[in-house]
Design a protein around this motif. Sequence first.
Motif, PDB file in Angstrom:
ATOM      1  N   ALA A 100       0.814  -1.222   0.000  1.00 40.48           N
ATOM      2  CA  ALA A 100       0.000   0.000   0.000  1.00 40.48           C
ATOM      3  C   ALA A 100       0.842   1.266   0.000  1.00 40.48           C
ATOM      4  O   ALA A 100       0.398   2.300  -0.490  1.00 40.48           O
ATOM      5  N   ASN A 101       2.045   1.205   0.545  1.00 33.34           N
ATOM      6  CA  ASN A 101       2.908   2.385   0.597  1.00 33.34           C
ATOM      7  C   ASN A 101       4.067   2.262  -0.389  1.00 33.34           C
ATOM      8  O   ASN A 101       5.181   2.734  -0.118  1.00 33.34           O
ATOM      9  N   ALA A 102       3.799   1.642  -1.526  1.00 31.46           N
ATOM     10  CA  ALA A 102       4.843   1.352  -2.515  1.00 31.46           C
ATOM     11  C   ALA A 102       5.637   2.601  -2.861  1.00 31.46           C
ATOM     12  O   ALA A 102       5.060   3.639  -3.199  1.00 31.46           O
ATOM     13  N   GLN A 103       6.950   2.480  -2.804  1.00 35.42           N
ATOM     14  CA  GLN A 103       7.827   3.605  -3.146  1.00 35.42           C
ATOM     15  C   GLN A 103       9.264   3.115  -3.169  1.00 35.42           C
ATOM     16  O   GLN A 103       9.613   2.161  -2.482  1.00 35.42           O
ATOM     17  N   PRO A 104      10.105   3.791  -3.963  1.00 32.70           N
ATOM     18  CA  PRO A 104      11.519   3.407  -3.994  1.00 32.70           C
ATOM     19  C   PRO A 104      12.259   3.949  -2.775  1.00 32.70           C
ATOM     20  O   PRO A 104      11.878   4.966  -2.198  1.00 32.70           O
ATOM     21  N   ASN A 219      17.832   9.875   4.998  1.00 31.99           N
ATOM     22  CA  ASN A 219      16.441  10.224   4.684  1.00 31.99           C
ATOM     23  C   ASN A 219      15.600   8.954   4.576  1.00 31.99           C
ATOM     24  O   ASN A 219      14.477   8.881   5.097  1.00 31.99           O
ATOM     25  N   GLN A 223      12.553   7.259   6.736  1.00 34.73           N
ATOM     26  CA  GLN A 223      11.302   6.890   6.062  1.00 34.73           C
ATOM     27  C   GLN A 223      10.930   5.439   6.403  1.00 34.73           C
ATOM     28  O   GLN A 223       9.767   5.144   6.712  1.00 34.73           O
ATOM     29  N   ARG A 226       9.441   5.289   9.762  1.00 30.82           N
ATOM     30  CA  ARG A 226       8.041   5.747   9.814  1.00 30.82           C
ATOM     31  C   ARG A 226       7.108   4.679   9.267  1.00 30.82           C
ATOM     32  O   ARG A 226       6.005   4.466   9.782  1.00 30.82           O
ATOM     33  N   LEU A 227       7.553   4.007   8.200  1.00 32.25           N
ATOM     34  CA  LEU A 227       6.707   2.961   7.623  1.00 32.25           C
ATOM     35  C   LEU A 227       6.591   1.777   8.581  1.00 32.25           C
ATOM     36  O   LEU A 227       5.500   1.203   8.740  1.00 32.25           O
TER      37      LEU A 227
ATOM     38  N   THR B  47       5.084  10.005   3.580  1.00 30.03           N
ATOM     39  CA  THR B  47       5.431   8.670   4.062  1.00 30.03           C
ATOM     40  C   THR B  47       4.565   7.602   3.395  1.00 30.03           C
ATOM     41  O   THR B  47       5.076   6.588   2.911  1.00 30.03           O
ATOM     42  N   GLU B  48       3.283   7.832   3.361  1.00 28.99           N
ATOM     43  CA  GLU B  48       2.380   6.780   2.877  1.00 28.99           C
ATOM     44  C   GLU B  48       2.366   6.691   1.359  1.00 28.99           C
ATOM     45  O   GLU B  48       2.187   5.615   0.798  1.00 28.99           O
ATOM     46  N   PRO B  51       6.789   9.528  -3.666  1.00 30.01           N
ATOM     47  CA  PRO B  51       6.726  10.297  -4.914  1.00 30.01           C
ATOM     48  C   PRO B  51       5.398  10.048  -5.629  1.00 30.01           C
ATOM     49  O   PRO B  51       4.828   8.964  -5.521  1.00 30.01           O
ATOM     50  N   ARG B  61      -2.943   7.196  -6.088  1.00 32.73           N
ATOM     51  CA  ARG B  61      -2.976   6.865  -4.656  1.00 32.73           C
ATOM     52  C   ARG B  61      -3.002   8.127  -3.811  1.00 32.73           C
ATOM     53  O   ARG B  61      -3.622   8.165  -2.740  1.00 32.73           O
ATOM     54  N   ASP B 422      12.522  15.323   6.080  1.00 34.16           N
ATOM     55  CA  ASP B 422      13.465  15.908   7.031  1.00 34.16           C
ATOM     56  C   ASP B 422      13.740  17.376   6.750  1.00 34.16           C
ATOM     57  O   ASP B 422      14.295  18.067   7.605  1.00 34.16           O
TER      58      ASP B 422
END
Lengths: 459, 459
Positions: A100-104, A219, A223, A226-227, B47-48, B51, B61, B422
């Motif tokens: 659900a929080n897909a990101q690089p 950074n 992150q 937090r996840l 966070t959620e 990008p 999303r 940050d």
Amino acid sequence: MIRHTCLLALVLAGPAVAADPDTVAASLRDRAMAGSGAYALVESLTTEIGPRLAGTPDEARARIWAVAKLKALGFKNVRVEPFDMPVWVRGIETAAVLGANAQPLAVTALGRSGATPANGLEADVVRFATYADLEAAPAGSLAGKIAFIDHKMLRTMDGSSYGAFGAARRSGPSLAASKGAAAVLIRSLGTGYHRHPHTGGTNWAAGQTPIAAAALSLNDSDQLNRLLAKGPVRLRLVLTPRLAGTAQSGNVVGEVVGTDPGAGAVVIGGHLDSWDHGTGAVDDGAGVAITVAAAKLIMDHAPKPRRTVRVVLWGAEEPGLYGAAAYAAANPPGSIALAAESDFGGGRVTTLKSRVAPEALPLVKRMQALLAPLGITPSSDNSASGGPDVGPLAAKGVGTLTLQQDGTDYFDLHHTPDDTLDKIDAKLLDQNVAAYAVTTWIAATSNVSFARAAAATQP
Amino acid sequence: MIRHTCLLALVLAGPAVAADPDTVAASLRDRAMAGSGAYALVESLTTEIGPRLAGTPDEARARIWAVAKLKALGFKNVRVEPFDMPVWVRGIETAAVLGANAQPLAVTALGRSGATPANGLEADVVRFATYADLEAAPAGSLAGKIAFIDHKMLRTMDGSSYGAFGAARRSGPSLAASKGAAAVLIRSLGTGYHRHPHTGGTNWAAGQTPIAAAALSLNDSDQLNRLLAKGPVRLRLVLTPRLAGTAQSGNVVGEVVGTDPGAGAVVIGGHLDSWDHGTGAVDDGAGVAITVAAAKLIMDHAPKPRRTVRVVLWGAEEPGLYGAAAYAAANPPGSIALAAESDFGGGRVTTLKSRVAPEALPLVKRMQALLAPLGITPSSDNSASGGPDVGPLAAKGVGTLTLQQDGTDYFDLHHTPDDTLDKIDAKLLDQNVAAYAVTTWIAATSNVSFARAAAATQP
């Protein structure tokens, strides 16, 4: 009689009479502060060669550069002292949060990292707030997991936090692998929030098969925290570094030859290799430039010293001090009077520390007095390392000096793409050159033995 | 009678009597400064979602996130107003100097860049110190070359240098292509020396086939200059971005409904999309958070305003203001009383500027007086843009406010991987929320018309 008087007058006017060592040292110091030429050296190295990963053709080009530069500057006995080493090269490196929080996430492989399968691996993350927490994890408890070693490193002027907490990078991956981890991510051993992961070497136990091990930028470490606070995190990690066989590296040597070949050389230098992300300006083009410029200053503006001043531009420091090991194996400790490496960036020298025989401490005090006008604080610390590449010499009893720099910002840049020429301040390099010229000259012109007899008997 | 008195007492104790607008405004301002909740919003979004490139599933999303968040906060009429747009996505991007000084350079494709062949192109570099120099290059003179537009942007508090010199990025590639260039590199339109190239949109003339166009980091721009000073430089460039068809984006809208539906809405917001390298914290998670928090403060701690306060979280700002165009096309200017976008990061508001009818200037002065305790300087500038996404409304005569922020550091981060949470200071966001709450409340509770009659007749 007249003739004799004339000769005396010539002697009085020439360098021999000006050669009160402290007067010469002060003159070298002041010349360096007026413009040492060090910046042009680091500019040339970082511009013409750029990154120079140990054992690669880039590092070989850096040796060619160094030999040509030392010869052009008038150094004697310029040579490459080659050695073989295992070469590790970077491949693809990506990480992505799934679901659900897909990101690089920004990652880079640590030196000697193993690889994931070519199409990557997917696994859940288990976080360890400190290295001690990882140590406490039960055997087998990390089976199939990505261990996230989140050990924080604070900013310190002297870099002591890097030494104190470096285990997270240097042995954390091996420790996690021993408990079954499929892969390891570490919070970068660094202090800069510019989304650059910091690479650096890691060590594996004998016989252990390396697993994939990478650093997250600060950074991205935050992150990931937090996840993780929201729930389980599953990552996809692709790391394809590889071992590329054995290749030649080498130490590049050049000398200002002294009057007494048996007196032992004063060895100064920086390391010529760099990690591959930046252009190696602060790590360690600065050290190369500072020490070459200091020796050049002695060559041009001081009487010939008693001891030879030997610049050693170390090869293959980053992947594991291969140049240092080769040099210490080839050179008996008695042939080296004193050694110092500049390998902490381009910041101002703040303190002179030593690790020498007690009878040499008065000479260190003389050096400190000569450095006082630069604002360099004397220190009675006589346990200084002298720098990573002189470690194997120090272990054999060779005396060392540490010209401790202000490294407050060093770990913002160290082992990142951001280690580039713009981070170098020419005036601060000049201050370093002044300090190296003074200490090197005083050591080279003295009769004092720096060798630590007790240490010389250590293995 | 007793009953009547009781009612009067209730009225006196309740919001209606406290509803002197300036007193309410001061109270909103002080509440915001005590903790506005904006930081939690930008933390949640970055966070959620991370990008959120326009037109991609990540931006979709973000819309789902925004709708859920606005509903949870109690906004009314929460909705997505969708529109279609062309989608551009990044591919591989590498650059390397060839020959004796072989080394990689850090590049990233500009939005809407064309692609090189899959295996890259090799070409010599021709440098232009300024955009004007490129303009002066003869037709055809760049045939087969890589044009390097080295136009420098200095740091300014108000970002004026970005506006003044933005042509280097926005139209430089098109101009170079028109003169035959095979590809374009620009010095990043940014101010931070952290070896991050800054992406950003570029425009092509109608009918023009886009060529490969990328930004170099400032570090690498300087490096390329040093190499060019030594002689000709040949580069290998690989850029494989592509157009990925048409996809849906959308503006997300939520309201604090006013008492007079015909009075026109006060529109505030930030843009929901971001570039793909960072997590869009300063560009523009901050603007989203500031304006949502300001409207929420009015919802919870002020009497119902006369005008509706409408939060518009704009879609697809970065690739070319698609959300702004769709919104202006769908909403007659008379339905919007006043508009302002927060899209300059998370720095402190320094000045309140306007672009309103002359008869509304006294109200702007009242706003300025209410903002003085925050250190916000009044300005008599009545030509403020109001922010990029309200530009099409302003062009139709809608009045705008600009709450000008301190953007001294903004272009260190803008459009880079380093645009992460940050970089956000919660207390500075609170000051922004205070300023938006005051100006929005005063505008929403007033009878004054902000519309600029003259502009309303413009196309």
